[in-house]
Write an enzyme that holds these catalytic residues in place. Structure first.
Site, PDB file in Angstrom:
ATOM      1  N   TRP A  48       1.327  -0.962  -0.402  1.00 43.50           N
ATOM      2  CA  TRP A  48      -0.204   0.121  -0.206  1.00 43.50           C
ATOM      3  C   TRP A  48       1.097   1.348   0.440  1.00 43.50           C
ATOM      4  O   TRP A  48       1.715   1.381   1.428  1.00 43.50           O
ATOM      5  CB  TRP A  48      -0.978  -0.127   0.960  1.00 43.50           C
ATOM      6  CG  TRP A  48      -1.237   0.901   1.623  1.00 43.50           C
ATOM      7  CD1 TRP A  48      -0.716   2.474   2.309  1.00 43.50           C
ATOM      8  CD2 TRP A  48      -2.683   1.571   1.474  1.00 43.50           C
ATOM      9  NE1 TRP A  48      -1.774   3.117   1.947  1.00 43.50           N
ATOM     10  CE2 TRP A  48      -2.500   3.349   1.632  1.00 43.50           C
ATOM     11  CE3 TRP A  48      -4.068   0.777   0.274  1.00 43.50           C
ATOM     12  CZ2 TRP A  48      -4.380   4.040   1.503  1.00 43.50           C
ATOM     13  CZ3 TRP A  48      -5.076   1.394   0.255  1.00 43.50           C
ATOM     14  CH2 TRP A  48      -5.333   3.176   0.787  1.00 43.50           C
ATOM     15  N   ASN A  50       0.340   5.845   0.070  1.00 42.73           N
ATOM     16  CA  ASN A  50      -0.524   7.326  -0.320  1.00 42.73           C
ATOM     17  C   ASN A  50       0.022   8.260   0.040  1.00 42.73           C
ATOM     18  O   ASN A  50       0.935   8.204  -1.196  1.00 42.73           O
ATOM     19  CB  ASN A  50      -1.930   7.345   0.793  1.00 42.73           C
ATOM     20  CG  ASN A  50      -1.731   7.171   2.373  1.00 42.73           C
ATOM     21  OD1 ASN A  50      -1.150   5.981   2.750  1.00 42.73           O
ATOM     22  ND2 ASN A  50      -2.071   7.743   3.160  1.00 42.73           N
ATOM     23  N   ASP A  51      -0.481   9.206   0.639  1.00 45.32           N
ATOM     24  CA  ASP A  51       0.287  10.528   0.166  1.00 45.32           C
ATOM     25  C   ASP A  51       1.473  10.602  -0.172  1.00 45.32           C
ATOM     26  O   ASP A  51       2.344   9.832   1.072  1.00 45.32           O
ATOM     27  CB  ASP A  51       0.108  11.340   1.768  1.00 45.32           C
ATOM     28  CG  ASP A  51      -1.697  11.511   2.481  1.00 45.32           C
ATOM     29  OD1 ASP A  51      -2.110  10.307   1.772  1.00 45.32           O
ATOM     30  OD2 ASP A  51      -1.276  11.487   3.498  1.00 45.32           O
ATOM     31  N   TRP A  75      -4.161  -0.577   3.719  1.00 43.82           N
ATOM     32  CA  TRP A  75      -3.483   1.242   4.571  1.00 43.82           C
ATOM     33  C   TRP A  75      -3.155   0.567   5.562  1.00 43.82           C
ATOM     34  O   TRP A  75      -3.990  -0.112   6.490  1.00 43.82           O
ATOM     35  CB  TRP A  75      -4.541   2.331   4.983  1.00 43.82           C
ATOM     36  CG  TRP A  75      -4.395   3.618   5.913  1.00 43.82           C
ATOM     37  CD1 TRP A  75      -3.466   4.947   4.913  1.00 43.82           C
ATOM     38  CD2 TRP A  75      -4.230   4.184   7.190  1.00 43.82           C
ATOM     39  NE1 TRP A  75      -3.160   5.392   6.461  1.00 43.82           N
ATOM     40  CE2 TRP A  75      -3.547   4.935   7.872  1.00 43.82           C
ATOM     41  CE3 TRP A  75      -4.696   3.153   8.337  1.00 43.82           C
ATOM     42  CZ2 TRP A  75      -3.368   4.964   8.850  1.00 43.82           C
ATOM     43  CZ3 TRP A  75      -4.737   3.482   9.364  1.00 43.82           C
ATOM     44  CH2 TRP A  75      -3.905   4.863   9.876  1.00 43.82           C
ATOM     45  N   SER A 112       1.874  11.515   7.714  1.00 42.65           N
ATOM     46  CA  SER A 112       2.874  12.513   6.477  1.00 42.65           C
ATOM     47  C   SER A 112       3.163  14.029   6.713  1.00 42.65           C
ATOM     48  O   SER A 112       3.177  14.171   8.077  1.00 42.65           O
ATOM     49  CB  SER A 112       1.511  12.593   6.030  1.00 42.65           C
ATOM     50  OG  SER A 112       1.454  12.114   5.321  1.00 42.65           O
ATOM     51  N   ARG A 184      -2.203  17.012  12.478  1.00 41.80           N
ATOM     52  CA  ARG A 184      -1.465  16.757  11.823  1.00 41.80           C
ATOM     53  C   ARG A 184      -0.652  16.477  10.187  1.00 41.80           C
ATOM     54  O   ARG A 184      -1.645  18.417   9.830  1.00 41.80           O
ATOM     55  CB  ARG A 184      -1.809  14.762  11.317  1.00 41.80           C
ATOM     56  CG  ARG A 184      -3.048  14.527  10.016  1.00 41.80           C
ATOM     57  CD  ARG A 184      -3.370  13.436  10.582  1.00 41.80           C
ATOM     58  NE  ARG A 184      -4.630  13.203   9.641  1.00 41.80           N
ATOM     59  CZ  ARG A 184      -5.705  13.331   9.948  1.00 41.80           C
ATOM     60  NH1 ARG A 184      -5.992  13.322  11.343  1.00 41.80           N
ATOM     61  NH2 ARG A 184      -6.867  13.225   9.707  1.00 41.80           N
ATOM     62  N   ASP A 185       0.380  16.599   9.532  1.00 43.55           N
ATOM     63  CA  ASP A 185       0.536  16.725   7.981  1.00 43.55           C
ATOM     64  C   ASP A 185       1.831  18.379   8.092  1.00 43.55           C
ATOM     65  O   ASP A 185       1.502  19.039   7.514  1.00 43.55           O
ATOM     66  CB  ASP A 185      -0.481  16.809   7.467  1.00 43.55           C
ATOM     67  CG  ASP A 185      -1.279  15.309   7.436  1.00 43.55           C
ATOM     68  OD1 ASP A 185      -0.418  14.384   8.145  1.00 43.55           O
ATOM     69  OD2 ASP A 185      -2.170  15.465   7.146  1.00 43.55           O
TER      70      ASP A 185
HETATM   71  C1  FRU Z   1      -4.197  11.649   3.917  1.00 41.04           C
HETATM   72  C2  FRU Z   1      -3.483  10.808   5.643  1.00 41.04           C
HETATM   73  C3  FRU Z   1      -3.393  12.067   6.086  1.00 41.04           C
HETATM   74  C4  FRU Z   1      -2.004  11.489   7.304  1.00 41.04           C
HETATM   75  C5  FRU Z   1      -2.267   9.739   6.055  1.00 41.04           C
HETATM   76  C6  FRU Z   1      -2.051   9.044   6.961  1.00 41.04           C
HETATM   77  O1  FRU Z   1      -4.138  10.606   3.502  1.00 41.04           O
HETATM   78  O2  FRU Z   1      -5.103  10.731   6.175  1.00 41.04           O
HETATM   79  O3  FRU Z   1      -3.812  13.293   6.948  1.00 41.04           O
HETATM   80  O4  FRU Z   1      -0.641  12.190   7.867  1.00 41.04           O
HETATM   81  O5  FRU Z   1      -3.022   9.975   5.425  1.00 41.04           O
HETATM   82  O6  FRU Z   1      -1.651   7.836   6.102  1.00 41.04           O
END
Ligand code: FRU
Length: 495
Positions: A48, A50-51, A75, A112, A184-185
């Site tokens: 998997w 993602n970001d 995820w 992230s 976050r992020d």
């Molecule tokens: C966005 C998110 C972020 C987080 C990350 C976790 O897709 O939910 O907010 O940091 O993915 O994988």
């Protein structure tokens, strides 16, 4: 472990009525032969993603990091995967850059974040998550037990392979008095008087927001105020990301005499452009829009050495979790997109010129019969091509597999209406003409309309060798250009 198709069906308790799932499970045995796996987009060899996280150009190479679950195609257990490239197109996988530290503030995941260079040292600021007592939990979605804190790590070599984490968070809790829906992020940037940092957040009943912090050394941060915030919209959902009460993955930067703020919420990415007062550190957005009308989320930009602002985004799966879990891979990195802001303050989005280096043979139009003037057809031996056209009259671009239309894009240059499956929007048509560029790569289609609109689609029913590209757009239109595009790896795994 190899399992037979029959054994898989037994194990999963499936009937023969689940062909998509069985096809996906078969491809998990041999991901390099899976025709739905992109061949010129970046994705991890397995499992998997993602970001995009912390894209950076360092010592002559482009680096991209991304949210990775190294154990499964669903995820969970977030690490930072890493790939390196000389041209933003052809990638080499690198060892995992960040992994959760057992017992540490990121023991449940390295979420992230971003990269900056501080005093000559590439530095990550990212979100760590850890189980916490209810009073400290910051992900308020009704079920999470996680507390989010902001963490820092510095590069220990110029290949950006080894990273040294600071053990303790650099921001250990949200600002007092803000009952956050999430925290976050982080996205840091430099100003004349210090470092600034936006953190994605929100409040129930108020809306999403970006919390603004300042620091002199990236380690000790002072909370200032909200850089931007949404408005109450009356929506309610257990997960505040679904109601717009949590903004994920903010990205804030100057561009063409304006400032841009992007954030992700309610399943889409919103862009805003506006003015930023560097004295008061207040941002006033005055234009906004949707960054991509399709399967695209949580993007992150960086500055290329030639000054271009390049955006990466996560192309999501639109098939079921059971299907992508069975396929053994999920998530794709978008192609690099060059951003700009036009004179009216509108965001512009163009595929980066580097993508043209993938162009191989220009595919000649196979059939345009007298019976169907203005219809071109190209049988696609491989699911890898770029289609470029200019619709001065209504146009339809279609993929037909074994006779069935599996993807269709309709462009109406008079009204600017664009329709693709269940998605529709109105594009700008300055000259009553809609230029479009479409990149097909396995199950991924990235479409760019004019200079301001993008739409990413997924299509899982395409079959190479049995798919025909069709364009209909009026007898005297200029024939679209179609190029076959090269692979970036001999085996779809980009080793
Ligand atoms: C966005 C998110 C972020 C987080 C990350 C976790 O897709 O939910 O907010 O940091 O993915 O994988």
């Amino acid at each position: 472990m190899r399992i037979s198709r029959r054994r898989f069906v037994q194990l999963a308790g499936l009937s023969a009525a689940a062909p998509a799932l069985m096809r996906a499970a078969e491809s998990a045995q041999n991901p390099e032969l899976d025709p739905l796996r992109p061949e010129f987009h970046l994705l991890p060899p397995h499992n998997w993603m993602n970001d995009p996280n912390g894209p950076i150009f360092w010592k002559g190479s482009y680096h991209i990091f991304y949210q990775l679950n190294p154990h499964a195609a669903v995820w969970g257990d977030m690490h930072w995967g890493h790939a390196v490239s000389a041209d933003m197109i052809r990638w080499r996988h690198q060892p995992i850059a960040l992994a959760p530290t057992p017992g540490g503030p990121d023991s449940e995941g390295c979420f992230s974040g971003s990269a900056v260079v501080a005093d000559g040292v590439p530095t990550f600021i990212y979100t760590g998550v850890q189980n916490a007592p209810p009073a400290d939990v910051t992900i308020r979605d009704g079920s999470s037990t996680l507390r989010e804190v902001q963490m820092l790590a510095t590069a220990a070599d110029d290949g950006l392979v080894r990273w040294k984490k600071r053990e303790q968070p650099v921001i250990a809790a949200p600002p007092a008095g803000v009952k956050v829906t999430g925290f976050r992020d982080p996205c840091p940037w430099r100003e004349d008087d210090g470092w600034y940092l936006g953190v994605g957040s929100g409040e129930r009943g108020k809306g999403g927001c970006v919390l603004l912090y300042r620091s002199q050394d990236l380690r000790s941060w002072e909370y200032l105020h909200k850089l931007a915030e949404g408005k109450p919209n009356g929506k309610q959902a257990a997960n505040p990301c679904d109601s717009g009460e949590m903004w994920e993955c903010p990205d804030f930067f100057p561009l063409n005499n304006r400032y841009c703020l992007f954030y992700s919420t309610e399943g889409k990415v919103l862009w805003t452009t506006g003015r930023y007062d560097a004295r008061t550190h207040r941002y006033t957005p005055d234009r906004d829009g949707v960054l991509d009308h399709g399967a695209y989320y949580a993007p992150k930009s960086f500055l290329a050495p030639d000054g271009r602002r390049i955006l990466w985004g996560w192309i999501q799966e639109t098939r079921t979790q059971a299907e992508f879990a069975a396929a053994g891979w999920s998530g794709v990195m978008s192609l690099p997109r060059v951003l700009g802001v036009d004179a009216a303050g509108k965001l512009t989005i163009m595929p980066a010129a580097e993508i043209e280096s993938l162009r191989g043979q220009r595919i000649a139009s196979a059939v345009s019969t007298a019976h169907e003037p203005g219809t071109w057809r190209w049988p696609l031996a491989a699911l890898r091509c770029e289609i470029s056209l200019r619709a001065d009259v209504p146009a339809t671009v279609r993929l037909r597999t074994r006779g069935v239309a599996v993807w269709e894009l309709k462009l109406d240059p008079a009204s600017g209406d664009v329709r693709c499956g269940d998605r529709s929007f109105t594009a700008e048509t300055p000259a009553r003409s809609l230029p479009a560029r479409i990149f097909l790569d396995g199950s991924v289609i990235e479409t760019f309309i004019g200079t301001t609109d993008a739409l990413t689609s997924r299509v899982y029913s395409v079959v190479p060798g049995e798919t025909v590209l069709e364009v209909e757009m009026g007898a005297d239109s200029v024939e679209p250009a179609v190029w076959s595009l090269d692979v970036i790896s001999p085996d779809r795994l980009t080793r």
